[in-house]
Design an enzyme around this catalytic site. Structure first.
Site, PDB file in Angstrom:
ATOM      1  N   ASP A  67       5.340  -2.539  -2.922  1.00 23.17           N
ATOM      2  CA  ASP A  67       4.289  -3.122  -3.753  1.00 23.17           C
ATOM      3  C   ASP A  67       4.903  -3.893  -4.923  1.00 23.17           C
ATOM      4  O   ASP A  67       4.486  -5.012  -5.244  1.00 23.17           O
ATOM      5  CB  ASP A  67       3.375  -2.007  -4.266  1.00 23.17           C
ATOM      6  CG  ASP A  67       2.339  -2.517  -5.247  1.00 23.17           C
ATOM      7  OD1 ASP A  67       1.486  -3.329  -4.853  1.00 23.17           O
ATOM      8  OD2 ASP A  67       2.387  -2.113  -6.428  1.00 23.17           O
ATOM      9  N   GLU A 135       3.581  -2.458   3.009  1.00 23.54           N
ATOM     10  CA  GLU A 135       4.308  -2.342   1.750  1.00 23.54           C
ATOM     11  C   GLU A 135       5.561  -1.494   1.929  1.00 23.54           C
ATOM     12  O   GLU A 135       6.622  -1.809   1.371  1.00 23.54           O
ATOM     13  CB  GLU A 135       3.408  -1.723   0.682  1.00 23.54           C
ATOM     14  CG  GLU A 135       2.307  -2.651   0.193  1.00 23.54           C
ATOM     15  CD  GLU A 135       1.412  -1.997  -0.825  1.00 23.54           C
ATOM     16  OE1 GLU A 135       1.025  -2.678  -1.793  1.00 23.54           O
ATOM     17  OE2 GLU A 135       1.080  -0.806  -0.669  1.00 23.54           O
TER      18      GLU A 135
END
Length: 249
Positions: A67, A135
């Site tokens: 992220d 992610e």
């Protein structure tokens, strides 16, 4: 006989590892150096795996790292490609690109869910599992190859095929946020009246009545409070669309 079974099992495991390595190479566009990073990226915590120090082995820490990497690379891209954009504009545009909806789309397009090892059937996962493992994959790339390779992967898999700045400028990520921003700007009062609504099917649903200036302007029902509020906000948005300046998005 037991010896033969062991050899067969070892051969089967080795074959699976080879297939996984090959599949990763096709997705990544390069050969992984440490395949263990990628195996961890698809390990669900339901397996309760730990390393020699007792640290959990699952994708959640890699998800956090991925992220951060996505935000960093996208921020740099927008900084260079939108020189007229101020901080607020750049922040909103980045939020649109790395939104949960978009990340889920990326994970689905790569069919990453097929690699997940879990005690929980994949059919029971929520929609966000697609974006979560995407992610985690980005985090694994960073640990395995470093920043430049990670940046190249994001450019190839995210920016080039999906990012169109002019189209994203008009894309609404959250109708609730948009409506609240408009109400605050216009000094209007608003209230979401949320209640459980199970009367029709017996399924647990939530109903929402959205009021603006003490008048109910939209109603909605959904399986969660958040979804019901978003649906009601979307309906209210279309009712007031001509009066809301979407160019501020």
């Amino acid at each position: 006989m037991r010896f033969i079974k062991k050899i067969f099992a070892k051969s089967s495991r080795s074959q699976e590892d080879g297939i996984f390595f090959s599949d990763m190479e096709k997705i990544l566009g390069f050969k992984p150096l440490t395949i263990g990073f990628y195996e961890k990226a698809f390990t669900h915590r339901s397996l309760n795996k730990v390393d020699d120090q007792g640290n959990p082995i699952n994708y959640e820490r890699l998800e956090f790292l991925g992220d951060a990497m996505l935000s960093s690379v996208i921020a740099a891209y927008l900084f260079n490609e939108a020189p007229m954009g101020n901080e607020g504009y750049l922040t909103k545009m980045r939020s649109k690109i790395v939104s949960r909806e978009h990340l889920n789309e990326l994970g689905r397009d790569l069919d990453l869910i097929r690699f997940i090892e879990s005690k929980v059937p994949t059919a029971h996962f929520g929609e966000n599992i697609h974006g979560n493992v995407f992610e985690a994959l980005v985090g694994a790339i960073y640990l395995d190859q470093g920043y430049i390779a990670c940046e190249k992967f994001i450019q190839t898999r995210v920016i080039t095929p999906y990012v169109d700045i002019s189209r994203l400028e008009g894309k609404v990520i959250s109708y609730k946020s948009l409506l609240i921003e408009w109400c605050q700007k216009e000094k209007k009062t608003f209230h979401y009246d949320v209640f459980e609504d199970n009367a029709i099917t017996g399924e647990r649903l939530f109903g929402v009545k959205l009021s603006i200036d003490h008048k109910v302007v939209a109603k909605a029902r959904a399986s969660s409070k958040k979804k019901a509020e978003e649906k009601a906000s979307q309906r209210a948005y279309f009712a007031f669309q001509q009066r809301i300046d979407t160019k501020t998005l």
